[in-house]
Design a protein around this motif. Structure first.
Motif, PDB file in Angstrom:
ATOM      1  N   THR A  38      70.841  26.610 -36.887  1.00  0.00           N
ATOM      2  CA  THR A  38      71.385  27.390 -37.995  1.00  0.00           C
ATOM      3  C   THR A  38      70.276  28.113 -38.734  1.00  0.00           C
ATOM      4  O   THR A  38      70.421  29.283 -39.119  1.00  0.00           O
ATOM      5  CB  THR A  38      72.155  26.487 -38.973  1.00  0.00           C
ATOM      6  OG1 THR A  38      73.156  25.761 -38.262  1.00  0.00           O
ATOM      7  CG2 THR A  38      72.812  27.309 -40.070  1.00  0.00           C
ATOM      8  N   THR A  40      67.378  29.044 -37.525  1.00  0.00           N
ATOM      9  CA  THR A  40      66.879  30.127 -36.670  1.00  0.00           C
ATOM     10  C   THR A  40      67.841  31.308 -36.676  1.00  0.00           C
ATOM     11  O   THR A  40      67.426  32.475 -36.736  1.00  0.00           O
ATOM     12  CB  THR A  40      66.675  29.629 -35.233  1.00  0.00           C
ATOM     13  OG1 THR A  40      65.796  28.498 -35.243  1.00  0.00           O
ATOM     14  CG2 THR A  40      66.071  30.716 -34.360  1.00  0.00           C
ATOM     15  N   PHE A  41      69.163  31.021 -36.630  1.00  0.00           N
ATOM     16  CA  PHE A  41      70.155  32.100 -36.718  1.00  0.00           C
ATOM     17  C   PHE A  41      70.002  32.853 -38.039  1.00  0.00           C
ATOM     18  O   PHE A  41      69.976  34.088 -38.062  1.00  0.00           O
ATOM     19  CB  PHE A  41      71.571  31.544 -36.620  1.00  0.00           C
ATOM     20  CG  PHE A  41      72.625  32.518 -37.090  1.00  0.00           C
ATOM     21  CD1 PHE A  41      73.024  33.567 -36.275  1.00  0.00           C
ATOM     22  CD2 PHE A  41      73.187  32.396 -38.358  1.00  0.00           C
ATOM     23  CE1 PHE A  41      73.973  34.488 -36.719  1.00  0.00           C
ATOM     24  CE2 PHE A  41      74.134  33.307 -38.808  1.00  0.00           C
ATOM     25  CZ  PHE A  41      74.533  34.354 -37.986  1.00  0.00           C
ATOM     26  N   PHE A  45      69.239  36.824 -38.275  1.00  0.00           N
ATOM     27  CA  PHE A  45      70.337  37.677 -38.736  1.00  0.00           C
ATOM     28  C   PHE A  45      69.903  38.452 -39.977  1.00  0.00           C
ATOM     29  O   PHE A  45      70.110  39.666 -40.076  1.00  0.00           O
ATOM     30  CB  PHE A  45      71.576  36.835 -39.047  1.00  0.00           C
ATOM     31  CG  PHE A  45      72.731  37.640 -39.565  1.00  0.00           C
ATOM     32  CD1 PHE A  45      73.510  38.396 -38.704  1.00  0.00           C
ATOM     33  CD2 PHE A  45      73.026  37.660 -40.925  1.00  0.00           C
ATOM     34  CE1 PHE A  45      74.569  39.160 -39.186  1.00  0.00           C
ATOM     35  CE2 PHE A  45      74.080  38.408 -41.415  1.00  0.00           C
ATOM     36  CZ  PHE A  45      74.857  39.160 -40.542  1.00  0.00           C
ATOM     37  N   THR A  82      63.370  33.944 -29.090  1.00  0.00           N
ATOM     38  CA  THR A  82      64.404  32.975 -29.459  1.00  0.00           C
ATOM     39  C   THR A  82      64.052  31.581 -28.960  1.00  0.00           C
ATOM     40  O   THR A  82      64.147  30.596 -29.704  1.00  0.00           O
ATOM     41  CB  THR A  82      65.764  33.397 -28.873  1.00  0.00           C
ATOM     42  OG1 THR A  82      66.074  34.721 -29.298  1.00  0.00           O
ATOM     43  CG2 THR A  82      66.858  32.451 -29.331  1.00  0.00           C
ATOM     44  N   SER A 190      69.894  36.577 -32.856  1.00  0.00           N
ATOM     45  CA  SER A 190      71.057  36.266 -33.691  1.00  0.00           C
ATOM     46  C   SER A 190      72.280  35.947 -32.843  1.00  0.00           C
ATOM     47  O   SER A 190      73.027  35.007 -33.133  1.00  0.00           O
ATOM     48  CB  SER A 190      71.370  37.442 -34.629  1.00  0.00           C
ATOM     49  OG  SER A 190      70.289  37.716 -35.482  1.00  0.00           O
ATOM     50  N   THR A 193      71.810  32.410 -30.996  1.00  0.00           N
ATOM     51  CA  THR A 193      71.915  31.265 -31.902  1.00  0.00           C
ATOM     52  C   THR A 193      73.305  31.164 -32.534  1.00  0.00           C
ATOM     53  O   THR A 193      73.768  30.059 -32.827  1.00  0.00           O
ATOM     54  CB  THR A 193      70.841  31.348 -33.004  1.00  0.00           C
ATOM     55  OG1 THR A 193      70.855  32.654 -33.610  1.00  0.00           O
ATOM     56  CG2 THR A 193      69.460  31.095 -32.419  1.00  0.00           C
ATOM     57  N   ALA A 194      73.979  32.312 -32.745  1.00  0.00           N
ATOM     58  CA  ALA A 194      75.342  32.270 -33.271  1.00  0.00           C
ATOM     59  C   ALA A 194      76.280  31.562 -32.302  1.00  0.00           C
ATOM     60  O   ALA A 194      77.239  30.892 -32.713  1.00  0.00           O
ATOM     61  CB  ALA A 194      75.838  33.687 -33.557  1.00  0.00           C
ATOM     62  N   VAL A 197      75.199  27.572 -32.511  1.00  0.00           N
ATOM     63  CA  VAL A 197      75.445  26.807 -33.745  1.00  0.00           C
ATOM     64  C   VAL A 197      76.739  25.997 -33.684  1.00  0.00           C
ATOM     65  O   VAL A 197      76.728  24.779 -33.931  1.00  0.00           O
ATOM     66  CB  VAL A 197      75.440  27.735 -34.979  1.00  0.00           C
ATOM     67  CG1 VAL A 197      75.993  26.998 -36.203  1.00  0.00           C
ATOM     68  CG2 VAL A 197      74.020  28.203 -35.280  1.00  0.00           C
ATOM     69  N   TRP A 203      79.036  25.070 -38.388  1.00  0.00           N
ATOM     70  CA  TRP A 203      78.666  25.898 -39.536  1.00  0.00           C
ATOM     71  C   TRP A 203      78.734  25.104 -40.827  1.00  0.00           C
ATOM     72  O   TRP A 203      79.773  24.541 -41.165  1.00  0.00           O
ATOM     73  CB  TRP A 203      79.570  27.120 -39.619  1.00  0.00           C
ATOM     74  CG  TRP A 203      79.390  28.065 -38.469  1.00  0.00           C
ATOM     75  CD1 TRP A 203      80.227  28.231 -37.409  1.00  0.00           C
ATOM     76  CD2 TRP A 203      78.295  28.952 -38.264  1.00  0.00           C
ATOM     77  NE1 TRP A 203      79.713  29.173 -36.541  1.00  0.00           N
ATOM     78  CE2 TRP A 203      78.526  29.633 -37.037  1.00  0.00           C
ATOM     79  CE3 TRP A 203      77.131  29.239 -38.984  1.00  0.00           C
ATOM     80  CZ2 TRP A 203      77.650  30.590 -36.533  1.00  0.00           C
ATOM     81  CZ3 TRP A 203      76.252  30.198 -38.467  1.00  0.00           C
ATOM     82  CH2 TRP A 203      76.515  30.852 -37.269  1.00  0.00           C
TER      83      TRP A 203
END
Length: 304
Positions: A38, A40-41, A45, A82, A190, A193-194, A197, A203
């Motif tokens: 999360t 890293t995302f 982002f 990443t 992004s 990692t999205a 997650v 989330w």
């Protein structure tokens, strides 16, 4: 390359190292609220959102995404970035900050070694400076245990990927806009990692809000500004020399810890700072001794 251009590139990379060194403070605080994926995302982002208006203001690109050679290269570079960031964040969960800092800095060894496979010439000033900087990182980490943690393996893996990222950035940087190179990388990071997650962490919106300050720093300054400065600096600085300059990140991390967290710099840490500083200067010794004002510098590390 002239001495003036060489100095400009070094100062840009030194500023990058400072921004990244300060980021360790925010990485530690942010991990108190959210998991490594999360985090890293969030950083990438926010970094992508931050770089987009700057890119439009500076260059007014006609296309953001296009299936061309440059974007494909940037996307592959984003995969490397990443992987490196995920391994580093995961590693920091399982090992100490000191060990993580030292093992991340091992990329100063990986860069010239990997560069040999790309026929990048690395002469004696770089090797001496690299060894001195590596010794400085060891003193700063104050490693006093022979135990190998799973986190150490993860961070060491991230160090290898960061070395590859430095080398490939040096190869690609002159072929495209730094803003495009960074934006595509952050977009890829992004997206990946999205997807990860909800599979591995879920989330946690309250946690993201609680880590907001840390995410804003690493997203805007450490990611958007820092990586843009890296690309700009590497347009003229060779990869091996870049790795040594960026190893000052450990020095700045120690000083920022003292400045913000009231951490005291011990004698070994001060010795480490001195060795890293000396290593960066020694790496340029041959160039500075042989160049004259107005004449191009022949880097001992070869070209990218």
């Amino acid at each position: 390359m002239t001495i003036k251009t060489d100095l400009r590139a070094d100062l840009i990379l030194l500023l990058t190292a400072f921004i990244w060194g300060l980021a360790f403070v925010f990485q530690r605080s942010g991990m108190d609220h959210i998991g490594p994926i999360t985090f890293t995302f969030g950083r990438f982002f926010i970094g992508a959102v931050a770089i987009l208006p700057l890119w439009y203001w500076m260059e007014k690109p006609k296309q953001v995404f296009a299936f061309n050679k440059v974007n494909k290269q940037a996307a592959l570079l984003g995969l490397v970035l990443t992987g490196g960031m995920l391994l580093q964040q995961w590693g920091m969960v399982y090992t100490t900050a000191g060990r993580a800092g030292f093992l991340t800095g091992v990329y100063i060894v990986f860069v010239p070694l990997i560069g040999l496979f790309f026929r990048n010439k690395t002469e004696w000033p770089t090797w001496i400076g690299m060894v001195m900087a590596l010794g400085g990182l060891y003193f700063m980490a104050q490693i006093d245990s022979d135990e190998i943690f799973i986190g150490d393996i993860l961070v060491l893996g991230s160090s290898l990927l960061f070395a590859l990222h430095i080398i490939f950035t040096g190869i690609i940087a002159n072929n495209t806009s730094p803003f495009r190179l960074i934006f595509v990388q952050f977009s890829v990071a992004s997206l990946i990692t999205a997807i990860l997650v909800p599979i591995f962490e879920g989330w946690n919106w309250q946690g993201i809000l609680d880590a907001g300050v840390a995410l804003l720093y690493v997203g805007v300054l450490s990611s958007a500004v820092g990586f843009t400065l890296q690309v700009v600096g590497q347009r003229t600085a060779p990869s091996s020399h870049t790795a040594i300059i960026l190893s000052f990140e450990a020095v700045f991390a120690a000083f920022c810890g003292w400045w913000i967290l009231d951490e005291i710099l011990t004698r070994p840490e001060l010795i480490g700072c001195g060795l890293i500083l000396a290593g960066g200067l020694v790496s340029q010794l041959k160039s500075l001794l042989t160049a004259t004002p107005g004449e191009p510098i022949k880097h001992p590390h070869g070209t990218n």
